[in-house]
Design an enzyme around this catalytic site. Structure first.
Site, PDB file in Angstrom:
ATOM      1  N   HIS A  18      43.594  31.832  39.172  1.00  0.00           N
ATOM      2  CA  HIS A  18      44.047  32.821  38.387  1.00  0.00           C
ATOM      3  C   HIS A  18      45.748  32.808  37.270  1.00  0.00           C
ATOM      4  CE1 HIS A  18      47.595  36.925  39.242  1.00  0.00           C
ATOM      5  NE2 HIS A  18      46.437  37.248  38.707  1.00  0.00           N
ATOM      6  N   HIS A  60      50.207  38.666  30.883  1.00  0.00           N
ATOM      7  CA  HIS A  60      50.213  40.073  31.460  1.00  0.00           C
ATOM      8  C   HIS A  60      50.606  40.662  31.397  1.00  0.00           C
ATOM      9  CE1 HIS A  60      50.552  41.470  35.551  1.00  0.00           C
ATOM     10  NE2 HIS A  60      49.839  40.780  35.977  1.00  0.00           N
TER      11      HIS A  60
HETATM   12  O1  G3P Z   1      41.821  40.014  37.576  1.00  0.00           O
HETATM   13  C1  G3P Z   1      42.763  39.912  38.644  1.00  0.00           C
HETATM   14  C2  G3P Z   1      44.215  40.176  38.822  1.00  0.00           C
HETATM   15  O2  G3P Z   1      44.551  39.212  37.955  1.00  0.00           O
HETATM   16  C3  G3P Z   1      44.844  41.651  38.523  1.00  0.00           C
HETATM   17  O3  G3P Z   1      46.608  41.652  38.753  1.00  0.00           O
HETATM   18  O4  G3P Z   1      48.496  42.345  37.549  1.00  0.00           O
HETATM   19  O5  G3P Z   1      47.109  39.767  38.444  1.00  0.00           O
HETATM   20  O6  G3P Z   1      46.638  41.206  36.593  1.00  0.00           O
HETATM   21  P1  G3P Z   1      47.463  41.236  37.895  1.00  0.00           P
HETATM   22 MG    MG Z   2      45.004  39.738  35.525  1.00  0.00          MG
END
Ligand code: G3P
Ligand code: MG
Length: 258
Positions: A18, A60
């Protein structure tokens, strides 16, 4: 021709890091990708949006303040991202110091350079289209068009995903051949029909939403079932037992992707 990705012909690794390396390095930077790769990860998730002059870059938040030194460096209003600042300004920011001294001076990462890193090293990428509010469709179109150019001739195309249906529509209409995933933070009415109407190959859910019945619904409709953001062993074991198809994690130090 790049490999065609379908739910049946699914070339991606199960484990996905992530934002590059979760919280171990400044999110969505090249330093994070390198660290995730050092932990053995071969696929990365990242968040992409547009600068004011249309350059796709990784971030993000809708604002610059949490993950850059924009408040100190940019004059006046530093709250907006896409609508306010050209890449020539954004490229000067420090996107590492907020995390730790070890990463001081780490720059923001363009999608172009993320693609270079992934292609050179044979890594797969999940590009989450994270539009600045009000630019959903346009961001989807531009990110997809850049991705098609950047991965031209590649064996493994990037997986585009978004919570925004407008962004996925833009991506689909701009480059129909790139694989898409619908992100879900709830199982809102019509999620399955929407994923199919958008021509998605996957749904990427908050992991707590998956149970035997939702997994059967998604996979029975010809969609892969992926999860975010899974940071506990028990949660990963539950998703594996359910027969889901991929896990996005911050814990590149806990889960071995091999
Ligand atoms: O793409 C999966 C995840 O990253 C979605 O949530 O807020 O961490 O971008 P976020
Ligand atoms: Mg994400």
């Amino acid at each position: 021709m790049p490999l065609e990705v379908t739910a049946k012909h699914w070339p991606y690794p199960f484990w996905i890091a992530h934002r590059g390396a979760g919280r171990l390095a400044p999110e969505n930077t090249l330093a994070a990708f390198r660290l995730g790769a050092q932990h053995g990860y071969r696929m990365f998730e990242c968040d992409a949006k547009l600068s004011a002059d249309g350059v796709p870059f990784l971030m993000h938040d809708a604002t610059l303040t949490r993950t850059t030194d924009a408040r100190a460096r940019l004059a006046a209003n530093t709250s907006a991202v896409g609508g306010e600042h050209a890449w020539s300004e954004l490229s000067q920011l420090d996107a590492g110091s907020w995390h730790s001294r070890a990463y001081a001076g780490e720059p923001l990462l363009t999608l172009d350079n993320a693609a270079r890193f992934c292609r050179a090293n044979g890594h797969a990428l999940n590009i989450e289209i994270k539009p600045t509010p009000g630019t959903e469709r346009h961001t989807g179109e531009v990110v997809a068009a850049h991705a098609a150019r950047l991965w031209q001739g590649a064996d493994l195309p990037p997986l585009l995903s978004s919570f925004s249906r407008e962004a996925l529509e833009g991506a689909r209409d701009a480059v129909p051949g790139l694989p898409r995933g619908l992100l879900l933070d709830t199982l809102w009415a019509g999620w399955l029909e929407s994923a199919r109407a958008l021509g998605c190959v996957a749904v990427v859910c908050n992991h707590a939403l998956w149970d035997a019945s939702s997994v059967a619904l998604a996979q029975g409709a010809g969609l892969r079932a992926l999860s975010y953001t899974v940071n506990d062993e028990w949660a990963a074991q539950r998703l594996i037992a359910l027969g889901t198809d991929g896990i996005i994690t911050d814990r590149v130090d806990l889960f071995s992707p091999s």
